[in-house]
Write a protein that holds these residues in place. Structure first.
Motif, PDB file in Angstrom:
ATOM      1  N   GLU A  53      61.836   6.254  78.958  1.00  0.00           N
ATOM      2  CA  GLU A  53      60.904   7.059  78.170  1.00  0.00           C
ATOM      3  C   GLU A  53      61.608   7.659  76.962  1.00  0.00           C
ATOM      4  O   GLU A  53      62.820   7.889  76.960  1.00  0.00           O
ATOM      5  CB  GLU A  53      60.314   8.177  79.036  1.00  0.00           C
ATOM      6  CG  GLU A  53      59.460   7.672  80.183  1.00  0.00           C
ATOM      7  CD  GLU A  53      58.912   8.812  81.028  1.00  0.00           C
ATOM      8  OE1 GLU A  53      59.237   9.977  80.718  1.00  0.00           O
ATOM      9  OE2 GLU A  53      58.164   8.537  81.974  1.00  0.00           O
ATOM     10  N   GLN A  54      60.819   7.910  75.916  1.00  0.00           N
ATOM     11  CA  GLN A  54      61.388   8.463  74.687  1.00  0.00           C
ATOM     12  C   GLN A  54      61.992   9.841  74.937  1.00  0.00           C
ATOM     13  O   GLN A  54      61.409  10.681  75.632  1.00  0.00           O
ATOM     14  CB  GLN A  54      60.304   8.573  73.600  1.00  0.00           C
ATOM     15  CG  GLN A  54      60.832   9.063  72.250  1.00  0.00           C
ATOM     16  CD  GLN A  54      59.739   9.158  71.204  1.00  0.00           C
ATOM     17  OE1 GLN A  54      58.594   8.760  71.428  1.00  0.00           O
ATOM     18  NE2 GLN A  54      60.079   9.680  70.044  1.00  0.00           N
ATOM     19  N   THR A  85      60.455  15.230  68.289  1.00  0.00           N
ATOM     20  CA  THR A  85      59.128  14.902  68.811  1.00  0.00           C
ATOM     21  C   THR A  85      58.179  16.094  68.783  1.00  0.00           C
ATOM     22  O   THR A  85      56.968  15.934  68.816  1.00  0.00           O
ATOM     23  CB  THR A  85      59.236  14.383  70.261  1.00  0.00           C
ATOM     24  OG1 THR A  85      60.001  15.319  71.041  1.00  0.00           O
ATOM     25  CG2 THR A  85      59.934  13.031  70.277  1.00  0.00           C
ATOM     26  N   ASN A 130      53.780   6.380  69.229  1.00  0.00           N
ATOM     27  CA  ASN A 130      54.839   5.727  69.996  1.00  0.00           C
ATOM     28  C   ASN A 130      55.592   4.802  69.045  1.00  0.00           C
ATOM     29  O   ASN A 130      55.027   3.825  68.549  1.00  0.00           O
ATOM     30  CB  ASN A 130      54.230   4.928  71.149  1.00  0.00           C
ATOM     31  CG  ASN A 130      55.289   4.247  72.001  1.00  0.00           C
ATOM     32  OD1 ASN A 130      56.464   4.218  71.647  1.00  0.00           O
ATOM     33  ND2 ASN A 130      54.865   3.691  73.123  1.00  0.00           N
TER      34      ASN A 130
END
Length: 335
Positions: A53-54, A85, A130
């Motif tokens: 996951e980011q 983010t 994304n």
């Protein structure tokens, strides 16, 4: 460098101890899994991020009535490039009025940035895009198509004296900038997250090449905008048909050179890249021919024509720069 010896366990497994500081900093406990990623150069990357996951990064910025507004906007852009983010903008009291205005300006310029929470003392911006859903190749291709059309329309506006079309070219430069910012952001995200690099199928030694090429394309777009600005400056003044025909032909050739350089970038074609660099050197002489002809006209016309000619010449130069990047990268991969 911390050197550690390989040890053998059970006669068939090889083990190496990990630094305690790294274990503590990443909050890894006994029996926690870690990911091992083998690199092309033979090294192995050890990561605590096993989900792929980011990585979430939060940026906090305090504003007040005396905050420099220009610096504030530039800081937002810098945080976007850095790959945060979440951005949290806050104040001890009420947020100054300019904060909302600059944040709105920023979110209109940056792709994927949206305000998700707002109070009197705080505004939170989140990245809703994304990065893996926007392949770098697609973004580069889209940028190149936009700037090609910008150059075509800028010269069409010059020939037809269409000032509305000229203003349209100028406004489209913002679209190119937004895409270049996106690639800059993805570059930093990929360099900081090997899992994202694998998801996007981008080798770490190639990501900077995408960023450099996007920067060059962005500058090609700037010169289309510059041509359009000169069209607006000329206003109702119509340059002689002879010079307009020459500009049209040279502009078509500059676009062909640029399109070929983008093709060589995607194809990793060394021969084509080398041929384009040679063509760009010959192309400079044609732009010089326009300049020599321009000195025969009134000063205000000559100045704009020389500026337009210089912008077309720079397209040839930037196309050669793209091809030099192709040669450098492909040759490096062959070693």
């Amino acid at each position: 460098m911390d050197i550690r010896k390989i040890q053998m366990s059970g006669g068939s497994s090889y083990i190496v101890s990990l630094p305690k500081k790294w274990i503590t900093r990443n909050k890894i406990a006994k029996n926690d899994p870690v990911g091992l990623i083998e690199q092309d150069d033979g090294t192995i990357l050890i990561t605590p991020n096993t989900t792929g996951e980011q990585i979430q990064k939060v940026w906090n910025y305090e504003v007040s009535a005396i905050t420099d507004q220009t610096l504030f906007l530039r800081s937002l852009i810098g945080a976007y490039f850095a790959g945060y983010t979440t951005m949290r903008i806050w104040a001890h009291g009420r947020l100054p009025p300019f904060a909302s205005e600059k944040i709105r300006e920023f979110t209109n310029m940056a792709i994927g940035q949206e305000v998700v929470d707002e109070t009197e003392t705080e505004i939170v911006i989140k990245d809703l895009l994304n990065p893996a859903e926007m392949p770098l190749e697609n973004t580069i291709s889209r940028m190149s198509v936009i700037v090609q059309k910008m150059h075509e329309d800028a010269v069409r506006a010059l020939k037809s004296r269409d000032l509305e079309l000229a203003h349209s070219v100028i406004s489209r430069d913002n679209d190119v900038d937004r895409l270049h910012w996106l690639i800059g952001r993805q570059t930093n995200l990929i360099l900081g997250d090997i899992n994202l690099a694998r998801k996007m199928s981008v080798p770490l030694d190639g990501i900077m090449n995408y960023f450099l090429v996007s920067r060059i394309i962005e500058r090609v777009g700037d010169h289309a905008s510059r041509i359009a600005h000169n069209v607006v400056k000329l206003g109702e003044c119509e340059p002689p048909e002879e010079i307009l025909d020459m500009i049209g032909k040279v502009n078509e050739e500059s676009i062909v050179i640029f399109k070929s350089s983008i093709k060589s970038f995607f194809d990793h074609d060394l021969k084509e890249a080398n041929d384009i660099i040679n063509d760009s050197l010959i192309f400079e002489d044609k732009c010089s021919g326009i300049n020599k002809l321009a000195i025969n006209y009134q000063a205000h016309i000559a100045i704009s024509i020389v500026s337009i000619s210089d912008s077309m010449r720079r397209v040839g130069d930037y196309s050669a720069d793209i091809c030099e990047n192709v040669i450098n990268y492909v040759t490096g991969k062959q070693g």
